[in-house]
Design an enzyme around this catalytic site. Structure first.
Site, PDB file in Angstrom:
ATOM      1  N   HIS A 156      24.733  33.204 101.774  1.00 32.25           N
ATOM      2  CA  HIS A 156      25.615  34.175 102.427  1.00 32.25           C
ATOM      3  C   HIS A 156      26.870  34.454 101.607  1.00 32.25           C
ATOM      4  O   HIS A 156      27.596  35.400 101.902  1.00 32.25           O
ATOM      5  CB  HIS A 156      26.031  33.659 103.810  1.00 32.25           C
ATOM      6  CG  HIS A 156      24.894  33.648 104.786  1.00 32.25           C
ATOM      7  ND1 HIS A 156      24.773  34.559 105.807  1.00 32.25           N
ATOM      8  CD2 HIS A 156      23.805  32.854 104.888  1.00 32.25           C
ATOM      9  CE1 HIS A 156      23.675  34.323 106.503  1.00 32.25           C
ATOM     10  NE2 HIS A 156      23.061  33.283 105.968  1.00 32.25           N
ATOM     11  N   ASP A 364      34.230  37.839  98.120  1.00 30.14           N
ATOM     12  CA  ASP A 364      33.544  37.677  99.404  1.00 30.14           C
ATOM     13  C   ASP A 364      32.077  38.041  99.222  1.00 30.14           C
ATOM     14  O   ASP A 364      31.762  39.005  98.510  1.00 30.14           O
ATOM     15  CB  ASP A 364      34.170  38.627 100.442  1.00 30.14           C
ATOM     16  CG  ASP A 364      34.166  38.019 101.833  1.00 30.14           C
ATOM     17  OD1 ASP A 364      33.220  37.271 102.148  1.00 30.14           O
ATOM     18  OD2 ASP A 364      35.103  38.292 102.604  1.00 30.14           O
TER      19      ASP A 364
END
Ligand code: F6P
Length: 497
Positions: A156, A364
């Site tokens: 992720h 991110d």
């Protein structure tokens, strides 16, 4: 349909899988509910002498199986190796990283405990989907326990270049452990390319002519699956919530000022200090906006036992205090900082109210807040998203104002540009961003991954793979043709190695 076994560090409490849980957890549950599922992971509890036997809880067609951690495991596996070593390392922020080989050893111990507790719960026909950086050793441990079922892994968060990765002595071993899977999914092409290079340099893998990685006689498919949100559903929540009491109270408090909004976890990767510095520069250089704007930063407390997170909170509070003491007036507060999480629906309403959304992480994996901000907007009068180039979401939302979050002046200028932007330009930019996310869904994301896992694990014999007669006999997906038609209809990941 064959059962999906999801393995993740955190397992949502079945009762929480609604209003509070994020879209991804809800989507995974929906996927598992459809085909029957087992969700395995940490209970979130810390016990002095935890049992190795998982606690089972059945909810609909999903079985939740969880184990507890002991205090040392919680400290060394979760706080230390996962969140003080791997988290900064994989975000390419090695300067924030700490390393201690004792923590690495406990990380392996916990991965082994997870594996040992999971294996007895597996059944013929299962397909296993391991999630995220906490559990990178599990694929190899499952194979060592004789599991032959398809194993997929999804990361992720980002994956760094091999040079950065090499700062941790364990990195090569973790890469090799992941090569026991059939499919590894990433958020962006950049992450995939970095992993492929690391697998070749550190994991003795090679590319074959079909574009697969080959390691230890196994073929591994790499693919990109950007995590999505249920955009239309979130838009409806935002529209409702915009009329709710909390949104109405916020609006009243603004008294006509434009709202600038940030919604994050209090995490060093989110660039909060740099964002506040950008806002301070904006107030310094664009005084015409004084008294006309108010910046609400919600920074939900996270991983509060980790020292870097404690330091961050101090820094953020100091910077926020500095801004207010410098620029506030008796009747104007330029910055409101809240270090608590808010309800998801309330956040959706605030996002719709905000003329500017600030999503400026230093790095991110994806950043779903960016997608939620776009989904929350009123199509007739949308706000403007100022988005870090270093968020995975920037690949899809490139019509937004992209900034380098380290460049204080660029962030300051982008805030001013967003506030002054015409309705025509706001609408054009928003429409392009909405088009990029509207058709996708978190559920579709999960389906795509599982479809690719079926294909990866059924694409012919693994070169050199040996049958272990003592192995747990778990059927490989290629012997379940009934599964392949519906799976095959789902869209594939965006790109393959
Ligand atoms: O982005 C990675 C992630 O593990 C998310 O899945 C999760 O929402 C977030 O970080 C919070 O992590 P933790 O489980 O450490 O609170």
């Amino acid at each position: 349909m064959n059962r999906v076994v999801v393995v993740s560090n955190r397992v949502p409490a079945p009762s929480a899988a609604g209003a509070q849980a994020g879209g991804l957890a809800v989507a995974l549950e929906a996927l598992m509910e459809q085909r029957g599922g087992l969700w395995f992971g940490w209970s979130g509890k810390i016990e002095a002498s935890p049992s190795d036997k998982p606690r089972l809880l059945d909810a609909g067609r999903i079985r939740f199986a969880t184990i507890d951690l002991d205090p040392e495991e919680h400290e060394r596996y979760y706080n230390e190796f996962s969140n003080s070593t791997l988290w900064p390392l994989l975000h390419s922020m090695a300067e924030l990283m700490t390393f201690d080989r004792r923590n690495a050893a406990v990380y392996r111990t916990v991965n082994q405990r997870f594996t040992d507790a999971l294996v007895p719960l597996l059944a013929a026909g299962d397909m296993i989907w391991v999630h995220d950086y906490h559990l990178m050793s599990m694929p190899a441990m499952l194979r060592a326990a004789g599991v032959q079922a398809p194993i997929g892994f999804f990361l992720h968060i980002p994956f760094p270049s091999p040079d950065v990765l090499n700062s941790v002595p364990e990195a090569g071993a973790l890469v090799r452990d992941l090569l026991a899977t059939d499919l590894i999914g990433f958020q962006t092409r950049n992450d995939l390319d970095n992993f492929a290079e690391a697998a070749i340099r550190l994991g003795n893998a090679q590319r074959d002519s079909g574009g697969w990685l080959v390691a230890d006689g196994r073929r591994i498919r790499l693919a990109v699956f950007p995590v999505e949100i249920e955009a239309r559903e979130f838009a409806a929540i935002a529209e409702d919530s915009w009329r709710s009491v909390p949104a109405e109270r916020l609006r009243r408090s603004l008294a006509g000022q434009q709202l600038i909004l940030g919604v994050d976890r209090m995490d060093p990767t989110k660039g909060l200090v740099q964002r506040l510095a950008g806002y301070r520069r904006f107030l310094e250089t664009q005084p015409q906006w004084h008294r006309k704007v108010s910046f609400l930063q919600i920074a939900a407390e996270s991983r509060k036992d980790v020292i870097a997170y404690q330091d961050l909170r101090t820094d953020v509070e100091q910077e926020a205090g500095g801004i207010n003491s410098l620029f506030a007036e008796p009747d104007w507060t330029p910055l409101r900082l809240i270090a608590r999480a808010g309800a998801r629906a309330t956040m959706a309403g605030y996002m719709r109210e905000a003329r500017v959304g600030l999503v400026t992480p230093l790095r991110d994996g994806m950043n779903l807040v960016a997608k939620e901000y776009i989904a929350a907007q009123d199509p007739q009068d949308p706000g403007v998203l100022v988005l870090s180039r270093f968020a995975g979401a920037a690949r899809q939302l490139d019509s937004c104002l992209l900034v380098n979050p380290y460049d204080t002046d660029e962030v300051a200028d982008a805030i001013g540009t967003a506030l002054g932007m015409s309705l025509v330009e706001r609408t054009e930019r928003w429409r392009a961003a909405w088009n990029a996310i509207e058709g996708a869904s978190a559920l579709g994301w999960g389906r795509s991954f599982l479809a690719a896992l079926v294909r990866a694990s059924s694409s012919g014999p693994q070169p050199g793979a040996t049958a272990d007669s003592n192995a747990l006999q778990l059927t490989r997906m290629r012997s379940a043709p009934d599964l392949r038609r519906p799976e095959g209809q789902a869209s594939p990941g965006l790109s393959l190695l």
